[in-house]
Design an enzyme around this catalytic site. Structure first.
Site, PDB file in Angstrom:
ATOM      1  N   SER A  37       0.800  -1.222   0.000  1.00 54.17           N
ATOM      2  CA  SER A  37       0.000   0.000   0.000  1.00 54.17           C
ATOM      3  C   SER A  37       0.832   1.272   0.000  1.00 54.17           C
ATOM      4  O   SER A  37       0.310   2.343  -0.305  1.00 54.17           O
ATOM      5  CB  SER A  37      -0.939   0.009   1.210  1.00 54.17           C
ATOM      6  OG  SER A  37      -0.219  -0.209   2.408  1.00 54.17           O
ATOM      7  N   ASP A 334      -2.316   8.391   7.905  1.00 50.26           N
ATOM      8  CA  ASP A 334      -3.311   7.530   8.540  1.00 50.26           C
ATOM      9  C   ASP A 334      -2.592   6.600   9.517  1.00 50.26           C
ATOM     10  O   ASP A 334      -1.403   6.811   9.794  1.00 50.26           O
ATOM     11  CB  ASP A 334      -4.122   6.782   7.465  1.00 50.26           C
ATOM     12  CG  ASP A 334      -3.292   5.781   6.663  1.00 50.26           C
ATOM     13  OD1 ASP A 334      -2.141   5.498   7.050  1.00 50.26           O
ATOM     14  OD2 ASP A 334      -3.801   5.271   5.644  1.00 50.26           O
ATOM     15  N   HIS A 337       0.370   4.870   7.028  1.00 50.53           N
ATOM     16  CA  HIS A 337       1.068   5.408   5.862  1.00 50.53           C
ATOM     17  C   HIS A 337       1.509   6.851   6.055  1.00 50.53           C
ATOM     18  O   HIS A 337       0.802   7.635   6.683  1.00 50.53           O
ATOM     19  CB  HIS A 337       0.168   5.341   4.624  1.00 50.53           C
ATOM     20  CG  HIS A 337      -0.396   3.980   4.382  1.00 50.53           C
ATOM     21  ND1 HIS A 337      -1.652   3.601   4.811  1.00 50.53           N
ATOM     22  CD2 HIS A 337       0.134   2.897   3.777  1.00 50.53           C
ATOM     23  CE1 HIS A 337      -1.873   2.344   4.476  1.00 50.53           C
ATOM     24  NE2 HIS A 337      -0.802   1.884   3.851  1.00 50.53           N
TER      25      HIS A 337
END
Length: 370
Positions: A37, A334, A337
């Protein structure tokens, strides 16, 4: 989901904001991006999975979409986006699963990264669906055949070897969402020691990197695993203070990183014409987390977008999340990340840093290798 490379302050974000205007002979033509991600640019939008970033306010600062979510797990650009721009890549690498990843669009590179993905096929099963590294390399094999049709075999081979960079950021999920995952991993931990699991990771990753080399990849940058015990999620669920991190994940990351560095050294010695660059994610990240105020941040512990606990680190970013007012002052976007502000710093270090953080050369030097 994972933590990333963090480096020193970028001197001027303006240098990275626009497309490079350098002589086209010096420009990177294509960037092929693999991983999780930290690099996903929208692949997870195209299948059913619990790991998605296609909802606001993700992408709120991503200019190319007008602030709309694209599937990037941050408020703006990923590290791969910024590095590609600075090296002269004409457009962002298109997600492999996107409808427009056909024809000449792939000549500028393709992004295969997937939120929740890892080196091991079992990694990320908590998200139901994700693209692991084996599948990502399979997808590149499809792209490789498309290049032969577009350019002819001889020209395609030279293009991939000399004008392309292969970027791989993977491994964090293999710890956070596999070996160290509560409940699901208890059986694995009983049957396999940390040492054995890490050796297994290295063996699998070696095979994946060699496959990319056999498909004519020659210039590689491989990020190690950052201090995953320091992300807001880990600090929140373990009820830590701002200056504390969870030791077990960090210890395993350091152990893996030492073996990864050795692996890349071996590949450089044994694969003719290859250059594997080692990005020291761990030390770069700890530098920023430890000295965040010196880099203009207000916090390296609290997520800008999230909910739950002291550091807003339990519930992923979404429309009902609390959102910080100064997005550029948070290291983390977040619970997992980095923010675009942190990604800019990371990108600068990858592009122009010294061998303490990226070795045996930085990415500008890698691009310019003939």
């Amino acid at each position: 989901m994972a933590v990333a490379v963090i480096g020193l302050v970028i001197s001027s974000a303006a240098n990275v904001e626009g497309r490079s205007s350098r002589n086209s002979d010096e420009n990177l033509v294509a960037s092929f991006i693999f991983g999780d991600s930290l690099s996903d640019a929208g692949n997870n939008n195209y299948f059913s999975t619990l790991s998605k970033a296609d909802i606001p306010p993700n992408g709120i600062d991503f200019r190319a979409s007008g602030g709309n979510p694209t599937g990037r797990y941050t408020n703006g650009r990923t590290i791969g986006d910024i590095v590609g721009e600075e090296l002269g890549q004409p457009t962002f690498s298109v997600p492999f699963l996107a409808p427009n990843s056909t024809g000449k669009a792939i000549l500028y590179g393709v992004n295969y990264a997937s939120g929740g993905g890892g080196i091991m096929n079992a990694t990320g099963r908590i998200f139901v669906n994700r693209l692991g590294m084996d599948v990502q390399v399979d997808y590149f094999n499809i792209t490789r055949k498309q290049f032969d049709k577009l350019m002819g075999p001889s020209r395609a081979r030279e293009y991939l070897m000399k004008k392309s960079i292969f970027s791989i950021t993977v491994g964090s999920n293999d710890f956070l969402n596999n070996y160290l995952l509560p409940v699901l991993s208890i059986g694995a931990r009983i049957s396999e020691t940390p040492d054995a699991f890490i050796d297994d990771l290295i063996t699998h990753f070696r095979g994946q990197l060699i496959r990319l080399y056999q498909l004519d990849g020659r210039k590689f940058v491989v990020g190690n695993v950052g201090p995953i015990g320091c992300i807001p999620y880990q600090k929140t669920i373990n009820q830590l203070n701002e200056d504390e991190c969870v030791e077990l994940p960090n210890n395993m990351a350091r152990q893996y990183n030492a073996k990864l560095k050795d692996l890349l050294t071996q590949l450089n010695e044994n694969l003719p014409g290859s250059t594997f660059v080692y990005a020291n994610v761990y030390d770069l990240t700890m530098e920023l987390i430890t000295n965040y105020k010196q880099y203009g941040f207000k916090t390296a512990s609290k997520a800008c977008c999230g909910n739950g606990g002291r550091f807003a680190g339990i519930i992923p970013c979404g429309p009902t999340s609390s959102l910080c007012q100064e997005r550029g002052k948070h290291v983390f976007w977040d619970p997992y990340h980095p923010s675009e502000a942190a990604n800019l710093i990371i990108a600068k270090q990858l592009l122009d840093g010294n061998t303490k953080f990226i070795s045996p050369m930085n990415l500008r030097q890698l691009r310019n290798l003939s």
